[in-house]
Design an enzyme around this catalytic site. Sequence first.
Site, PDB file in Angstrom:
ATOM      1  N   ASP A  22       0.860  -1.195   0.000  1.00  0.00           N
ATOM      2  CA  ASP A  22       0.000   0.000   0.000  1.00  0.00           C
ATOM      3  C   ASP A  22       0.891   1.239   0.000  1.00  0.00           C
ATOM      4  OD1 ASP A  22      -2.192   1.464   2.555  1.00  0.00           O
ATOM      5  OD2 ASP A  22      -1.856   1.986   0.441  1.00  0.00           O
ATOM      6  N   ASP A  26      -4.303   3.622   2.546  1.00  0.00           N
ATOM      7  CA  ASP A  26      -5.735   3.353   2.746  1.00  0.00           C
ATOM      8  C   ASP A  26      -5.927   1.910   3.210  1.00  0.00           C
ATOM      9  OD1 ASP A  26      -6.647   2.839  -0.804  1.00  0.00           O
ATOM     10  OD2 ASP A  26      -5.096   1.959   0.473  1.00  0.00           O
ATOM     11  N   ASP A  30      -1.710  -1.164  -3.910  1.00  0.00           N
ATOM     12  CA  ASP A  30      -2.000  -0.382  -5.116  1.00  0.00           C
ATOM     13  C   ASP A  30      -0.842  -0.452  -6.112  1.00  0.00           C
ATOM     14  OD1 ASP A  30      -1.642   2.121  -2.695  1.00  0.00           O
ATOM     15  OD2 ASP A  30      -0.053   1.524  -4.089  1.00  0.00           O
ATOM     16  N   ASP A  99      -4.497 -10.333 -16.038  1.00  0.00           N
ATOM     17  CA  ASP A  99      -5.473 -11.381 -15.753  1.00  0.00           C
ATOM     18  C   ASP A  99      -6.725 -11.106 -16.596  1.00  0.00           C
ATOM     19  OD1 ASP A  99      -5.775 -13.087 -12.629  1.00  0.00           O
ATOM     20  OD2 ASP A  99      -6.959 -13.428 -14.446  1.00  0.00           O
ATOM     21  N   ASP A 202      -8.803 -16.492 -16.799  1.00  0.00           N
ATOM     22  CA  ASP A 202      -9.594 -16.995 -15.687  1.00  0.00           C
ATOM     23  C   ASP A 202     -10.658 -17.995 -16.161  1.00  0.00           C
ATOM     24  OD1 ASP A 202     -10.235 -16.573 -12.820  1.00  0.00           O
ATOM     25  OD2 ASP A 202     -12.172 -15.991 -13.622  1.00  0.00           O
ATOM     26  N   GLU A 259      -6.379 -20.784 -16.966  1.00  0.00           N
ATOM     27  CA  GLU A 259      -6.777 -21.410 -15.703  1.00  0.00           C
ATOM     28  C   GLU A 259      -7.921 -22.338 -16.063  1.00  0.00           C
ATOM     29  OE1 GLU A 259      -9.465 -19.846 -13.066  1.00  0.00           O
ATOM     30  OE2 GLU A 259      -8.493 -20.569 -11.263  1.00  0.00           O
ATOM     31  N   HIS A 335      -3.517 -17.163  -5.312  1.00  0.00           N
ATOM     32  CA  HIS A 335      -4.452 -16.377  -4.490  1.00  0.00           C
ATOM     33  C   HIS A 335      -5.703 -17.172  -4.109  1.00  0.00           C
ATOM     34  CE1 HIS A 335      -5.967 -16.277  -8.501  1.00  0.00           C
ATOM     35  NE2 HIS A 335      -7.096 -15.769  -8.074  1.00  0.00           N
ATOM     36  N   ASP A 336      -5.863 -18.359  -4.719  1.00  0.00           N
ATOM     37  CA  ASP A 336      -7.024 -19.201  -4.387  1.00  0.00           C
ATOM     38  C   ASP A 336      -6.646 -20.383  -3.508  1.00  0.00           C
ATOM     39  OD1 ASP A 336      -8.341 -19.000  -7.773  1.00  0.00           O
ATOM     40  OD2 ASP A 336      -8.772 -17.763  -6.014  1.00  0.00           O
TER      41      ASP A 336
HETATM   42  O1  TEU Z   1     -10.933 -19.362  -9.811  1.00  0.00           O
HETATM   43  C1  TEU Z   1     -11.605 -20.415 -10.465  1.00  0.00           C
HETATM   44  C2  TEU Z   1     -11.976 -21.485  -9.551  1.00  0.00           C
HETATM   45  O2  TEU Z   1     -12.205 -22.601  -9.927  1.00  0.00           O
HETATM   46  C3  TEU Z   1     -12.129 -21.139  -8.134  1.00  0.00           C
HETATM   47  O3  TEU Z   1     -13.350 -21.663  -7.747  1.00  0.00           O
HETATM   48  C4  TEU Z   1     -10.975 -21.738  -7.368  1.00  0.00           C
HETATM   49  O4  TEU Z   1     -10.512 -22.911  -7.977  1.00  0.00           O
HETATM   50  C5  TEU Z   1     -11.484 -22.106  -6.020  1.00  0.00           C
HETATM   51  O5  TEU Z   1     -11.890 -20.892  -5.462  1.00  0.00           O
HETATM   52  C6  TEU Z   1     -10.403 -22.777  -5.182  1.00  0.00           C
HETATM   53  O6  TEU Z   1     -10.985 -23.037  -3.937  1.00  0.00           O
HETATM   54  C7  TEU Z   1     -10.870 -18.187 -10.621  1.00  0.00           C
HETATM   55  C8  TEU Z   1     -10.088 -17.131  -9.853  1.00  0.00           C
HETATM   56  O7  TEU Z   1      -8.747 -17.581  -9.647  1.00  0.00           O
HETATM   57  C9  TEU Z   1     -10.802 -16.904  -8.547  1.00  0.00           C
HETATM   58  O8  TEU Z   1     -10.064 -16.019  -7.709  1.00  0.00           O
HETATM   59  C10 TEU Z   1     -12.163 -16.337  -8.854  1.00  0.00           C
HETATM   60  O9  TEU Z   1     -12.885 -16.201  -7.637  1.00  0.00           O
HETATM   61  C11 TEU Z   1     -12.957 -17.250  -9.793  1.00  0.00           C
HETATM   62  O10 TEU Z   1     -12.178 -17.716 -10.890  1.00  0.00           O
HETATM   63  C12 TEU Z   1     -14.104 -16.481 -10.419  1.00  0.00           C
HETATM   64  O11 TEU Z   1     -13.587 -15.515 -11.299  1.00  0.00           O
END
Ligand code: TEU
Length: 568
Positions: A22, A26, A30, A99, A202, A259, A335-336
């Site tokens: 950041d 905030d 960013d 992305d 995505d 993805e 991030h997932d």
């Molecule tokens: O994620 C796709 C997806 O299959 C997600 O459901 C992910 O595998 C799951 O959350 C894992 O537990 C992509 C993006 O990476 C994710 O951040 C988005 O929320 C999702 O698509 C919708 O755009």
Amino acid sequence: MTKELWWQNSVVYQVYPKSFQDSDNDGIGDLRGIINRLDYIKKLGIDIIWLNPIYKTSNIDGGYDISDYQSINPTFGNMSDFQELLDKAHQLGLKIMMDLVVNHSSFEHEWFQKSIADYSKNNHYRDYYIWRDPVDNHEPNNWGSFFSGPAWTYDEDSGQYYLHLFAKEQPDLNWDNQEVRHSIFDMMNWWASKGIDGFRMDVISLISKPTGLPNAPVEEDSLYGNAGDACANGPHVHEYLREMNEQVLQKHDWITVGETAGVTTSEAEKYANLNGTELNMVFQFEHVSLDGNSNSALGKWSDKKVSLMDLRENLVKWQKALAGKAWNSLYWNNHDQPRAVSRFGNDSVEYREVSAKMLAALLHFMQGTPYIYQGEELGMTNANFQKLSQYSDLESINAYHELVEQAHLLNSDDMMRYLRARSRDNSRTPMQWDNTNHAGFSDAEPWLAVNNNYQSINAASELKNPNSIFYFYQKLIELRHTKPIITHGIFDLVEGNENDEEVFAYTRKSEGETLLVVANFTSHDVNRQYNIPTNSELLIQNYKSIQDDILRPYEVRAYLFLDTSKIT
Ligand code: TEU
């Protein structure tokens, strides 16, 4: 290495902008914050930065609900900030991969606002999305959303439902509509004119829905049919990606990664074929699904530890299946996904460092393009949140309410334990830069709590320690850039290793050279002997010394030698 395959020899660093740095206090990361940290990313040795979505958004799903594909989320900055980031990255020799989120838009996107406003036949935006009449006064089929609840939402004015595989604020775009496809291709070419270096795409495997939108099988205890299974690798997906390739991708020397939820090795051969007719590579999800709940209705919600036997079998399958036919991505987290060292390694004080290095070496010596998620190079761990109110991710919060309060499949304590193990918020806590307040991420209260181990786990302390995880990753990246065998070598397991429940041992072979990687996946010493030639070079190890026949807890070693005889 011919120019068009530069991405096979590259390493990608994933930046989740909201949690990276950041700069305007905030509490939210960013673009200027990223600009201020480019030198750090360069020092690691990175080639490409993948930016999670930075576009104008409704901010329901971490930016994956885009309301304007050609403007910047004002919380992150503006287009001139982006251009400065891109130019400074290029000056440092770093590429920027954006992305692309085009399976769905935000409900606030102009297209959807026009689509829902007028359901008359002369509204050509109506068909930009997937609208259907009720069936027996209910949703058009039994599909469930990835984020709990049905995948359909009813619009009172038109008396129709619209499809959303994710949140109701993320309506699915109708890829069968050529005008939608061409609008997306125009947008991609507009970003090309800005000078970007590629796209991560995505849920691109879900864009072509099955004809007739049939019901999906409902697994035991599930409330809905599995829409991901129903839509993955749909009837026209490869046709649409070939069209995207012709209209956009092949005009640029880009990196592209799909993805691809639900992808199999045979489908990956199409998506990531070496003829360049679709994408460069894909993210597969099998290795990060092995530790799911045995009750399929609970999906990923589990705290199960994956066995080495299962993990190795899957990684080896992907290495061998794509060899010579397509290209792998290599990742432990993003991030997932939860933090790798907590999920696949051991994040205790005693073993966190050696196990983080072991996981890094095991993955980075395989064939494919490695992806490092921000903080992975520091050995950042899961957040260990104790209260539901600490979570921000709609997937986690919705799952809690559905599984605990609606379906009564779990009690609260079990679900809180599963959130601690699998929630996406585990990887979204702010980047830990130093041991000052808020870990140097911000001077304001961050949007998501900083992991309370930041005073011992942070970039500043890693950069001061020559034996840190950071410098171990830096060495791995340097080796990938200087040893062609890591890019091109043929992968194989050491003879008999498929039955070893403790050690993962594989080789890469190329032009008279052998690379050998041996990794102890356990927290105890194991006794192993390998016939390593005396003239071998020890490329990297995560202990300061070697005990020839003993691999200590999470010990990893990589050797290079001029010999192709079988290693036993
Ligand atoms: O994620 C796709 C997806 O299959 C997600 O459901 C992910 O595998 C799951 O959350 C894992 O537990 C992509 C993006 O990476 C994710 O951040 C988005 O929320 C999702 O698509 C919708 O755009």
